[in-house]
Each structure stands twice: as structure tokens, then as C-alpha cells.
Design a protein around this motif. Structure first.
Motif, mmCIF file in Angstrom:
data_model
loop_
_atom_site.group_PDB
_atom_site.id
_atom_site.type_symbol
_atom_site.label_atom_id
_atom_site.label_comp_id
_atom_site.label_asym_id
_atom_site.label_seq_id
_atom_site.Cartn_x
_atom_site.Cartn_y
_atom_site.Cartn_z
ATOM 1 N N SER A 51 -56.759 -54.450 14.736
ATOM 2 C CA SER A 51 -56.849 -53.987 13.525
ATOM 3 C C SER A 51 -56.586 -52.539 13.035
ATOM 4 N N LEU A 52 -56.546 -51.418 13.911
ATOM 5 C CA LEU A 52 -56.364 -50.096 13.702
ATOM 6 C C LEU A 52 -54.951 -49.881 13.695
ATOM 7 N N ASP A 53 -54.057 -50.914 14.179
ATOM 8 C CA ASP A 53 -52.676 -50.833 14.159
ATOM 9 C C ASP A 53 -52.075 -50.840 12.667
ATOM 10 N N ALA A 54 -53.210 -51.679 11.727
ATOM 11 C CA ALA A 54 -52.751 -51.626 10.481
ATOM 12 C C ALA A 54 -52.909 -50.403 9.600
ATOM 13 N N ILE A 55 -53.570 -49.460 10.156
ATOM 14 C CA ILE A 55 -53.831 -48.233 9.303
ATOM 15 C C ILE A 55 -52.360 -47.585 8.959
ATOM 16 N N LYS A 56 -52.387 -47.340 7.713
ATOM 17 C CA LYS A 56 -51.101 -46.792 7.182
ATOM 18 C C LYS A 56 -51.142 -45.038 7.047
ATOM 19 N N PRO A 57 -50.514 -44.398 7.994
ATOM 20 C CA PRO A 57 -50.664 -43.025 8.022
ATOM 21 C C PRO A 57 -50.056 -42.409 6.430
ATOM 22 N N LEU A 58 -50.722 -41.360 6.064
ATOM 23 C CA LEU A 58 -50.151 -40.464 5.033
ATOM 24 C C LEU A 58 -49.169 -39.814 5.418
ATOM 25 N N PRO A 59 -48.029 -39.634 4.713
ATOM 26 C CA PRO A 59 -46.693 -38.821 4.975
ATOM 27 C C PRO A 59 -47.201 -37.675 5.830
ATOM 28 N N GLU A 60 -48.108 -36.883 5.469
ATOM 29 C CA GLU A 60 -48.465 -35.578 6.215
ATOM 30 C C GLU A 60 -48.997 -35.997 7.517
ATOM 31 N N THR A 61 -49.849 -36.928 7.571
ATOM 32 C CA THR A 61 -50.422 -37.585 9.152
ATOM 33 C C THR A 61 -49.299 -37.766 9.801
ATOM 34 N N LYS A 62 -48.263 -38.544 9.550
ATOM 35 C CA LYS A 62 -47.130 -39.079 10.135
ATOM 36 C C LYS A 62 -46.407 -38.022 10.796
ATOM 37 N N LEU A 63 -46.163 -36.932 9.915
ATOM 38 C CA LEU A 63 -45.491 -35.639 10.508
ATOM 39 C C LEU A 63 -46.242 -34.931 11.579
ATOM 40 N N PHE A 64 -47.374 -34.743 11.341
ATOM 41 C CA PHE A 64 -48.087 -34.056 12.240
ATOM 42 C C PHE A 64 -48.384 -34.975 13.384
ATOM 43 N N VAL A 65 -48.219 -36.290 13.433
ATOM 44 C CA VAL A 65 -48.348 -37.029 14.819
ATOM 45 C C VAL A 65 -47.073 -36.724 15.538
ATOM 46 N N GLU A 66 -46.081 -36.911 14.848
ATOM 47 C CA GLU A 66 -44.779 -36.884 15.425
ATOM 48 C C GLU A 66 -44.535 -35.381 15.848
ATOM 49 N N LYS A 67 -44.947 -34.336 15.255
ATOM 50 C CA LYS A 67 -44.693 -33.009 15.849
ATOM 51 C C LYS A 67 -45.477 -32.963 17.202
ATOM 52 N N TYR A 68 -46.478 -33.342 17.448
ATOM 53 C CA TYR A 68 -47.164 -33.464 18.679
ATOM 54 C C TYR A 68 -46.403 -34.191 19.551
ATOM 55 N N LEU A 69 -45.780 -35.489 19.250
ATOM 56 C CA LEU A 69 -45.250 -36.522 20.107
ATOM 57 C C LEU A 69 -44.095 -35.742 20.532
ATOM 58 N N ASN A 70 -43.628 -34.925 19.777
ATOM 59 C CA ASN A 70 -42.125 -34.246 20.165
ATOM 60 C C ASN A 70 -42.326 -33.022 21.189
ATOM 61 N N ILE A 71 -43.492 -32.817 21.605
ATOM 62 C CA ILE A 71 -43.741 -31.651 22.509
ATOM 63 C C ILE A 71 -42.706 -31.696 23.744
ATOM 64 N N ARG A 72 -42.686 -32.832 24.428
ATOM 65 C CA ARG A 72 -41.843 -32.972 25.333
ATOM 66 C C ARG A 72 -40.263 -32.310 25.277
ATOM 67 N N TYR A 73 -40.081 -32.151 23.932
ATOM 68 C CA TYR A 73 -38.833 -31.580 23.800
ATOM 69 C C TYR A 73 -38.557 -30.250 23.648
ATOM 70 N N LEU A 74 -39.757 -29.584 23.604
ATOM 71 C CA LEU A 74 -39.838 -27.865 23.400
ATOM 72 C C LEU A 74 -39.674 -26.918 24.837
ATOM 73 N N ASN A 75 -39.591 -25.963 24.256
ATOM 74 C CA ASN A 75 -39.819 -24.891 25.429
ATOM 75 C C ASN A 75 -41.252 -25.086 25.900
ATOM 76 N N TYR A 76 -41.503 -24.887 27.093
ATOM 77 C CA TYR A 76 -42.780 -25.219 27.746
ATOM 78 C C TYR A 76 -43.853 -23.819 27.185
ATOM 79 N N ILE A 77 -43.270 -22.718 27.063
ATOM 80 C CA ILE A 77 -43.984 -21.594 26.799
ATOM 81 C C ILE A 77 -44.547 -21.685 25.284
#
Length: 237
Positions: A118-144
Motif C-alpha cells: 500500500s505504501l508503494d502507492a504514495i505519490k511523492p511531491l516533486p520536492e520530495t522526489k528530488l530530496f530522496v534522489e539527492k540522498y540516494l546519490n550520496i554514493r557518487y559524492l566525494n566522501y568528505i
């Protein structure tokens, strides 16, 4: 320019994070002043779950990109606690006590269906989607840079931020058991922030590294400001 000591730099950065607009946003202030109702809290819960459910992945990404063995240790401890483990209480990981599971308890208290799928049906707001993607992309950042984002820019601000949110939830009629997720993190993330501070101190000694840490913290706090902007817009206060 004279480089300040690592301890003073991190202390100053933490103060700067607490003064950031993300921690003083009108959306959060509504929660602090108990000017939200259960409908507002429900919208917050749905959107914030989109972020919170992946927190272990953000931590794991930082573990993966951190080359220093000692600096990884507090992150790995935090990761275990996301799954309900607690060394201080000699407690192993527990699927009933994962942080997402505790958050789902909060969701149920505001009438959100948490049955499988049921929770998979939640539609994130555009701002929420960008926020989540920013954190998921941590793996591409300089570790510092990423340590600045996850330490001062995330874990350190949680006690103050969640205190505001908890007050709003209480004002909307939620019980202490309903707001356990926030109460637990208000206490636990003080410890987490100190652990990450200890992790980043060894590489916070040069001006270049200090700038990277600060940029990471401010960047992710700016993204949180946008998240609050989206929630405030959608809440139609």
C-alpha cells in the motif's frame, strides 16, 4: 586565511546548521506552534516516509565511499541501529524495531494504510522526489562532502527538527506511542551526531577539507528547505 582547529570548525559548522533556513522554516514553525491538524500530519507522514524508509541506504552509501576504516565504524553502528540493534542494551537486530517499522506505527496513527504494497502507492511531491534522489546519490559524492551532508547537515539537526514535529503531532492529538519514532531519534541522533563528528575530525584539519564539509552540509540543508517548501505548498494552510 588561517585554518581553524578541526574541533572548532565542526562546532561552528554545527551552529551554522542550526541557524540554517531549513531549521527555521515556516512549515516547521507551524508544527512547533501546534498549528497543524491530523490532515496536515498525514500528508507530512506520507511524504517523509518516502525519505525515511531509505535512510539505511544513505548510511550504507556513505560507508561504501569512506576509505578510512576507523571513520566507517560509527556509521556501521548507526546502520545496525536502523535495524533495531542496540549494543548498549545487548540487543540484536529485530524486524519489529527497524526504524521504518516504527515510522509505520506513526503512519497508522494518522489513518494511513501500511499493509504490504500500500505504501508503494504514495505519490511523492516533486520536492520530495528530488530530496530522496539527492540522498540516494550520496554514493557518487566525494566522501568528505558526503560526511558534511550526513553529519552536521543531517544527523546533528534531527533532535531540534524532530522536537518541532513531535510538538505538532501531539497538538494534533497523537499519543506518546504514536510519536515514538520522533522521540527515539531526538535522543538517539545526539549520539549519532557525536559518532559522525568523531569520524570526520581526522580529515577536518585542512582548509580544503573544511570547505568540502561545509559545502556538503549547506547543500543538503538547502535541499531540505525545498522539501519544506513543497510540503507547505501542498498543505494549503
Amino acid at each position: 586565511m588561517v585554518t581553524v582547529s578541526a574541533d572548532k570548525f565542526v562546532d561552528d559548522l554545527q551552529k551554522e546548521c542550526l541557524a540554517h533556513p531549513a531549521l527555521n522554516h515556516s512549515y516547521l514553525k507551524r508544527f512547533e506552534a501546534k498549528k497543524v491538524n491530523k490532515s496536515h500530519v498525514k500528508l507530512f507522514g506520507e511524504q517523509y516516509y518516502c525519505f525515511s524508509r531509505h535512510f539505511a541506504r544513505y548510511l550504507a552509501a556513505l560507508v561504501a565511499i569512506t576509505p578510512d576504516e576507523a571513520s566507517r565504524a560509527p556509521l556501521i553502528k548507526n546502520l545496525g541501529e536502523e535495524y533495531g540493534a542496540r549494543q548498549e542494551e545487548n540487543r540484536d537486530m529485530n524486524p519489529e524495531l527497524t526504524h521504518p517499522a516504527i515510522f509505520r506505527r506513526f503512519l497508522r496513527s494518522v489513518g494511513i494504510d501500511t499493509s504490504p504494497g500500500s505504501l508503494d502507492a504514495i505519490k511523492p511531491l516533486p520536492e520530495t522526489k528530488l530530496f530522496v534522489e539527492k540522498y540516494l546519490n550520496i554514493r557518487y559524492l566525494n566522501y568528505i562532502y558526503a560526511f558534511g551532508a550526513m553529519g552536521p547537515g543531517t544527523e546533528y539537526i534531527v533532535p531540534q527538527m524532530y522536537t518541532y514535529i513531535r510538538e505538532g503531532c501531539r497538538g494534533a492529538g497523537l499519543s506518546e506511542d504514536d510519536v515514538l519514532f520522533f522521540s527515539a531519534h531526538i535522543e538517539l541522533d545526539v549520539e549519532h551526531a557525536e559518532g559522525i563528528k568523531d569520524s570526520l575530525l581526522p580529515f577536518a584539519t585542512s582548509e580544503d577539507h573544511q570547505e568540502l564539509l561545509r559545502e556538503g552540509a549547506m547543500d543538503f540543508l538547502d535541499a531540505r528547505t525545498v522539501l519544506w517548501d513543497g510540503l507547505e505548498r501542498a498543505s494549503k494552510f
